[in-house]
Write a protein that holds these residues in place. Sequence first.
Motif, PDB file in Angstrom:
ATOM      1  N   ARG A   1       0.796  -1.306  -0.081  1.00 28.99           N
ATOM      2  CA  ARG A   1       0.077   0.137   0.091  1.00 28.99           C
ATOM      3  C   ARG A   1       0.850   1.186  -0.005  1.00 28.99           C
ATOM      4  N   SER A   2       0.315   2.367  -0.458  1.00 27.07           N
ATOM      5  CA  SER A   2       1.157   3.362  -0.685  1.00 27.07           C
ATOM      6  C   SER A   2       1.772   3.841   0.850  1.00 27.07           C
TER       7      SER A   2
ATOM      8  N   GLY B   1       2.784   1.962  -5.543  1.00 26.78           N
ATOM      9  CA  GLY B   1       1.834   1.655  -4.313  1.00 26.78           C
ATOM     10  C   GLY B   1       0.366   1.467  -4.614  1.00 26.78           C
ATOM     11  N   TYR B   2      -0.537   0.522  -3.950  1.00 25.67           N
ATOM     12  CA  TYR B   2      -1.827   0.421  -4.156  1.00 25.67           C
ATOM     13  C   TYR B   2      -2.554   1.167  -2.928  1.00 25.67           C
ATOM     14  N   GLY B   3      -3.982   1.251  -3.138  1.00 30.77           N
ATOM     15  CA  GLY B   3      -4.695   1.586  -2.011  1.00 30.77           C
ATOM     16  C   GLY B   3      -4.943   2.981  -1.814  1.00 30.77           C
ATOM     17  N   PHE B   4      -4.442   3.776  -2.822  1.00 31.28           N
ATOM     18  CA  PHE B   4      -4.547   5.295  -2.777  1.00 31.28           C
ATOM     19  C   PHE B   4      -5.874   5.586  -2.571  1.00 31.28           C
ATOM     20  N   ALA B   5      -6.415   6.200  -1.791  1.00 33.86           N
ATOM     21  CA  ALA B   5      -8.033   6.743  -1.690  1.00 33.86           C
ATOM     22  C   ALA B   5      -8.103   7.892  -2.654  1.00 33.86           C
TER      23      ALA B   5
ATOM     24  N   TRP C   1      -3.060   1.067 -13.260  1.00 35.74           N
ATOM     25  CA  TRP C   1      -2.300   0.790 -12.317  1.00 35.74           C
ATOM     26  C   TRP C   1      -2.413  -0.973 -12.271  1.00 35.74           C
ATOM     27  N   ARG C   2      -3.691  -1.347 -12.216  1.00 34.36           N
ATOM     28  CA  ARG C   2      -4.173  -2.670 -12.204  1.00 34.36           C
ATOM     29  C   ARG C   2      -3.539  -3.433 -13.592  1.00 34.36           C
TER      30      ARG C   2
ATOM     31  N   PRO D   1      -8.544  -5.686   3.508  1.00 34.88           N
ATOM     32  CA  PRO D   1      -9.140  -5.970   2.237  1.00 34.88           C
ATOM     33  C   PRO D   1      -8.318  -5.852   0.992  1.00 34.88           C
ATOM     34  N   VAL D   2      -7.761  -4.654   0.877  1.00 38.88           N
ATOM     35  CA  VAL D   2      -6.858  -4.441  -0.139  1.00 38.88           C
ATOM     36  C   VAL D   2      -5.774  -4.934  -0.629  1.00 38.88           C
ATOM     37  N   ASP D   3      -5.242  -5.433   0.492  1.00 44.21           N
ATOM     38  CA  ASP D   3      -4.079  -6.238   0.616  1.00 44.21           C
ATOM     39  C   ASP D   3      -4.581  -7.587   0.098  1.00 44.21           C
ATOM     40  N   ALA D   4      -5.445  -8.129   0.637  1.00 37.15           N
ATOM     41  CA  ALA D   4      -6.311  -9.575   0.173  1.00 37.15           C
ATOM     42  C   ALA D   4      -6.476  -9.501  -1.426  1.00 37.15           C
TER      43      ALA D   4
END
Length: 222
Positions: free
Chosen positions: A54-55, A103-107, A117-118, A146-149
């Motif tokens: 995550r970011s 990084g992912y999960g950026f709001a 990104w995906r 959940p975003v990690d999962a």
Amino acid sequence: MSNATGPDAEGLRLAEMEERARRLFAGPVEFVKSAPALHFLPEPTVPEIAFAGRSNVGKSSLLNALTGRKAIARTSVTPGRTQELNYFDVGDPAVLRLVDMPGYGFAKAPPAVVKKWRFLVNDFLRGRVVLKRTLLLIDARHGIKPVDADIMEMLDAAAVSYRICLTKADKIKASELAAVADRTRAEIRKRPAAHPEISITSAEKGMGIAALRGFVLDSAEG
């Protein structure tokens, strides 16, 4: 050479790997390029170890700690700003490459950025033949979200071997850290592509960095 067998032999092997990794990472570590799309990737001639998270998980800090540099990987005040695959050569000539994934999960990112990104990450994971392993960084204070999962599902589907690395382990009490580690181990037992062990690290305190460095080299050579 030692004649040790069983756990003693494995312990000796890991200690030797850590020392080899220490010497390797103490040498040249150079930024190669940023790749905003797959056709910008460097030639697949060197084993690669990717870092995902995550970011705000502390990925740049961990990369800096691993390489013993203060700013080999850029840290950003705006999580999710870097939407490229950043490559670093370790050794001269390169023994392995580190891949700093966006990084992912950026709001605050617009849907189009998330979609891009995906596509980039999924295509990279599925098509990169020299990718030996991905390190999936999880904030020890929060555990698997959940975003990690979702990313674990992506890695499982792509059949990319990955290992969970808990970061910022110095920020919580030892009892809480042990509980998070236990929950994480229970989760990865359900995951076909997950490495059965986890890494517990603190970039700030140096916790687990030598062992992780050894694991990176071991993975590259495996």
